[in-house]
Design a protein around this motif. Structure first.
Motif, PDB file in Angstrom:
ATOM      1  N   GLY A 188      71.852  32.493   9.521  1.00  0.00           N
ATOM      2  CA  GLY A 188      72.648  32.969   8.774  1.00  0.00           C
ATOM      3  C   GLY A 188      73.260  34.320   9.801  1.00  0.00           C
ATOM      4  N   PHE A 189      73.957  35.561   8.952  1.00  0.00           N
ATOM      5  CA  PHE A 189      73.885  35.774  10.319  1.00  0.00           C
ATOM      6  C   PHE A 189      74.262  37.578   9.698  1.00  0.00           C
ATOM      7  N   LEU A 190      73.580  38.486  10.657  1.00  0.00           N
ATOM      8  CA  LEU A 190      72.777  39.895   9.979  1.00  0.00           C
ATOM      9  C   LEU A 190      74.077  40.859  10.700  1.00  0.00           C
ATOM     10  N   ASP A 191      74.004  41.665   9.878  1.00  0.00           N
ATOM     11  CA  ASP A 191      75.476  42.292   9.811  1.00  0.00           C
ATOM     12  C   ASP A 191      74.323  43.789  11.161  1.00  0.00           C
ATOM     13  N   ARG A 192      75.354  44.644  12.106  1.00  0.00           N
ATOM     14  CA  ARG A 192      74.728  45.522  12.440  1.00  0.00           C
ATOM     15  C   ARG A 192      74.022  46.730  11.628  1.00  0.00           C
ATOM     16  N   ALA A 193      75.008  47.219  10.572  1.00  0.00           N
ATOM     17  CA  ALA A 193      74.656  48.331   9.606  1.00  0.00           C
ATOM     18  C   ALA A 193      73.722  47.809   8.685  1.00  0.00           C
ATOM     19  N   ALA A 194      72.684  46.357   9.300  1.00  0.00           N
ATOM     20  CA  ALA A 194      71.487  45.863   8.016  1.00  0.00           C
ATOM     21  C   ALA A 194      70.632  46.644   8.539  1.00  0.00           C
ATOM     22  N   ALA A 195      69.760  47.091   7.617  1.00  0.00           N
ATOM     23  CA  ALA A 195      68.037  47.903   8.126  1.00  0.00           C
ATOM     24  C   ALA A 195      67.060  46.696   7.720  1.00  0.00           C
ATOM     25  N   GLY A 196      66.552  47.074   8.891  1.00  0.00           N
ATOM     26  CA  GLY A 196      65.131  46.339   9.032  1.00  0.00           C
ATOM     27  C   GLY A 196      64.822  45.850  10.621  1.00  0.00           C
ATOM     28  N   TYR A 197      65.322  45.905  11.571  1.00  0.00           N
ATOM     29  CA  TYR A 197      65.662  45.388  13.073  1.00  0.00           C
ATOM     30  C   TYR A 197      65.625  46.992  13.820  1.00  0.00           C
ATOM     31  N   ARG A 198      65.308  46.553  15.297  1.00  0.00           N
ATOM     32  CA  ARG A 198      65.726  47.264  16.033  1.00  0.00           C
ATOM     33  C   ARG A 198      65.655  46.568  17.648  1.00  0.00           C
ATOM     34  N   ILE A 199      66.582  46.919  18.429  1.00  0.00           N
ATOM     35  CA  ILE A 199      67.261  46.332  19.564  1.00  0.00           C
ATOM     36  C   ILE A 199      66.298  46.985  20.801  1.00  0.00           C
ATOM     37  N   ALA A 210      74.352  43.294  34.088  1.00  0.00           N
ATOM     38  CA  ALA A 210      75.444  43.501  33.318  1.00  0.00           C
ATOM     39  C   ALA A 210      75.286  43.401  31.405  1.00  0.00           C
ATOM     40  N   THR A 211      74.818  42.191  31.062  1.00  0.00           N
ATOM     41  CA  THR A 211      75.367  41.375  29.803  1.00  0.00           C
ATOM     42  C   THR A 211      73.822  41.898  29.034  1.00  0.00           C
ATOM     43  N   GLN A 212      73.102  43.009  28.862  1.00  0.00           N
ATOM     44  CA  GLN A 212      72.592  44.456  28.231  1.00  0.00           C
ATOM     45  C   GLN A 212      71.354  43.056  27.441  1.00  0.00           C
ATOM     46  N   SER A 213      71.249  42.020  27.696  1.00  0.00           N
ATOM     47  CA  SER A 213      70.923  40.881  26.359  1.00  0.00           C
ATOM     48  C   SER A 213      69.226  41.470  26.196  1.00  0.00           C
ATOM     49  N   ARG A 214      69.677  42.782  25.271  1.00  0.00           N
ATOM     50  CA  ARG A 214      67.978  42.979  24.720  1.00  0.00           C
ATOM     51  C   ARG A 214      66.863  42.203  23.564  1.00  0.00           C
ATOM     52  N   SER A 215      66.190  42.405  24.110  1.00  0.00           N
ATOM     53  CA  SER A 215      65.217  41.972  22.921  1.00  0.00           C
ATOM     54  C   SER A 215      65.938  42.415  21.331  1.00  0.00           C
ATOM     55  N   THR A 216      65.634  41.668  20.538  1.00  0.00           N
ATOM     56  CA  THR A 216      65.999  42.038  18.403  1.00  0.00           C
ATOM     57  C   THR A 216      64.814  41.842  18.216  1.00  0.00           C
TER      58      THR A 216
END
Length: 402
Positions: A188-199, A210-216
């Motif tokens: 599925g596709f998570l919307d950035r405005a959704a709750a329940g995650y952090r970058i 520069a990719t800034q491939s951080r963990s989610t």
């Protein structure tokens, strides 16, 4: 370039129109600073987006440029000659669009929301990779819990999430183990405005900074039913979504590394045309037979990349018919990615060898390319997985339990 007599257009022509030399020069001038500061390519991203780069494969009827996969791959290769990290990060959005197009070309509209979203300005990213998950798309360490209304809540950690500062839709998957006898992989596709995650702020790599491939980190991140696109069994399968992701990822990722090889070769040619040889009475190193052999070796590797990438991307875009590879698709795709990245590493290495000690400085562009090209070994399918895929295609599967 394809000869005019062949009656075909040069597949790189539209890439050059989209990325004219002056535009590419500005992008190249910023690359070293992004790398040095470990910062996101904000200016590049804004300008590429304004130029229509993120919608190049969206059909013209929906407001895009209608590029073929081959043309997208050529554009990515061209962009990577200026800023490999910029190209690699943007690639993750382009892979989703390409996957949707590959499915559509085969009569499956399960990712139409990606095409529509890209046309509307959404920025897609990949939340697929997980630490220790060498099954890639065929299993998941992330839990997907049904919400009772067709949606899911996801809990787990996704790594290498490129475009972390900019994505608006994150493609994710996880395992629904509600029925232990029939666990399902739910995409599925998570919307950035959704709750329940952090970058997480955990991106400090050797290259491709520069990719800034951080963990989610997903902590019950909710994806509603309208954004759930697939429910598949655990284990290998040839579902159109799986094909779409693999065929797009394993062609567009190596295109970025081919662009690194293009630039490394150009820098090497420039260097040997400027450096002199005492051994040859002050003549340029471009006159040294040993140096010429190395340059020729690098050029032949680059030429082979072009043939392989153009050929297989054209086959993916051709859809069902005479250019389908059937059971050999995954063999062809995994082999392409493995060969191109290995050859790109070899080209950069040859470039360093002929360019002299100055290329070993931290500020050298070749030095940065060397760090960037190493990232290729970490993209799926890795060498072990690719060789296993090809061995199974050629020799047949191992007996159960081995």
């Amino acid at each position: 370039m394809v000869p005019a007599s062949a009656g075909l257009k040069d597949p790189g022509a539209r890439a050059q129109e989209l990325l004219p030399d002056a535009f590419l020069t500005r992008i190249r001038q910023r690359a070293a600073e992004y790398d040095r500061n470990n910062s996101f390519f904000t200016e590049d991203f804004d300008q590429l987006r304004a130029a229509g780069y993120l919608t190049m494969q969206v059909p013209s009827a929906r407001g895009g440029a209608g590029f073929t996969l081959t043309e997208v791959a050529r554009a990515q290769r061209r962009l990577a000659t200026a800023a490999p990290a910029t190209a690699l990060a943007v690639n993750m959005h382009l892979v989703w669009v390409a996957a949707a197009m590959a499915m559509t070309e085969r009569g499956d509209h399960g990712l139409d929301l990606v095409i529509e979203g890209a046309a509307a300005g959404e920025v897609f990213a990949f939340g697929i990779s997980e630490g220790g998950n060498d099954s890639v798309l065929f299993d998941s360490r992330t839990a997907a819990e049904p919400d009772g209304s067709g949606g899911y809540r996801y809990t787990g950690t996704k790594i290498f999430t490129s475009l972390a500062p900019a994505w608006t839709k994150l493609g994710i998957f996880g395992k629904d183990a509600t029925d232990p006898d029939d666990p399902r992989l739910v995409y599925g596709f998570l919307d950035r405005a959704a709750a329940g995650y952090r970058i997480a702020d955990d991106w400090d790599p050797l290259g491709m900074r520069a990719t800034q491939s951080r963990s989610t980190v997903l902590t019950g991140a909710h994806v509603p039913a309208s954004q759930i696109v697939r429910d598949l069994p655990v284990g290998p399968n040839a579902d159109p979504l799986v094909f779409g992701i693999f065929s797009s990822f394993l062609t567009l990722v190596p295109s970025v590394y081919a662009g690194i090889a293009d630039r490394a070769l150009a820098l090497a040619v420039q260097a040997v045309g400027q450096r002199s040889s005492m051994k040859f009475d002050g003549q340029k190193l471009s006159m040294d037979p040993d140096i010429r052999w190395k340059i020729a070796d690098a050029a032949m590797l680059v030429d082979s990349m072009t043939l392989q990438l153009d050929g297989l991307t054209a086959d993916v875009s051709a859809g069902p018919g005479s250019r389908e590879h059937g059971a050999d698709w995954f063999r062809q795709l995994a082999g392409l990615k493995t060969r191109v990245i290995a050859d790109a590493r070899r080209v950069v290495d040859l470039g360093l060898q002929v360019s002299g000690g100055a290329s070993y400085t931290a500020s050298s562009e070749l030095s940065r390319l060397y760090r960037d090209v190493l990232a290729g070994i970490y993209h799926p399918s890795d060498d072990e997985s690719a060789h296993s895929t090809v061995a199974q295609a050629v020799l047949g599967p191992l007996p159960t339990g081995q």
